[in-house]
Design a protein around this motif. Sequence first.
Motif, PDB file in Angstrom:
ATOM      1  N   SER A 111       0.863  -1.174   0.000  1.00 25.61           N
ATOM      2  CA  SER A 111       0.000   0.000   0.000  1.00 25.61           C
ATOM      3  C   SER A 111       0.902   1.226   0.000  1.00 25.61           C
ATOM      4  CB  SER A 111      -0.894   0.025   1.238  1.00 25.61           C
ATOM      5  OG  SER A 111      -1.776  -1.069   1.230  1.00 25.61           O
TER       6      SER A 111
ATOM      7  N   GLU B 254      -4.059   7.141  -2.290  1.00 23.33           N
ATOM      8  CA  GLU B 254      -3.518   5.856  -1.893  1.00 23.33           C
ATOM      9  C   GLU B 254      -3.706   4.859  -3.013  1.00 23.33           C
ATOM     10  OE1 GLU B 254      -4.664   4.440   1.925  1.00 23.33           O
ATOM     11  OE2 GLU B 254      -4.294   6.373   2.873  1.00 23.33           O
TER      12      GLU B 254
ATOM     13  N   MET C 277      -1.743   0.881  -4.727  1.00 20.79           N
ATOM     14  CA  MET C 277      -1.012  -0.349  -4.472  1.00 20.79           C
ATOM     15  C   MET C 277       0.024  -0.556  -5.568  1.00 20.79           C
ATOM     16  SD  MET C 277      -2.529  -4.134  -3.793  1.00 20.79           S
ATOM     17  CE  MET C 277      -3.260  -3.603  -2.260  1.00 20.79           C
TER      18      MET C 277
ATOM     19  N   ARG D  41      -0.272  -5.389   1.907  1.00 20.32           N
ATOM     20  CA  ARG D  41      -1.594  -5.938   2.194  1.00 20.32           C
ATOM     21  C   ARG D  41      -1.673  -7.428   1.854  1.00 20.32           C
ATOM     22  NH1 ARG D  41      -6.564  -3.514   3.710  1.00 20.32           N
ATOM     23  NH2 ARG D  41      -7.944  -5.273   3.934  1.00 20.32           N
TER      24      ARG D  41
END
Length: 143
Positions: A70, A86, A88, A125
């Motif tokens: 993340s 945000e 990934m 994650r």
Amino acid sequence: REEYQFERGIVEERLRTWSTARLEREGFTICGLRAISKRSLYQDKVFRLYYFKKGVQRPLPFHRFGVGDSVRLSVMSRVVDEKAVEGMVLDRRSKYLEICIKAADAINIDSSKEIAYRLDCFVNRISYDRMLLALQLFTQSAT
């Protein structure tokens, strides 16, 4: 999920208390990135981030970013960026990182201008999801 939130809290505290130079030295932050919109992935947008130093594209410096991490992307010139997004990490190469960001957040990223961005690493994650699945499988009763 509590472990994930706990780890995230530690990372946010590190971002508030450590200097940018220390974050870069330790590999938790890369400054001086330029974002280029590459494609869509389902309802998300994929951006390729290149590292520039003194106006010249260079290989990425030492960093701890890996697939599944993340991340937070923000404009470098802002101390507190209310438009930080945000995402990934989707791919990691020696000269670029590709990150996946929700389409609604992607409107805050201007890839047409030469804006310098900062990328901060949060947590992976995928490792937490795998740990959770393993615990669920372990605690299931055998039938």
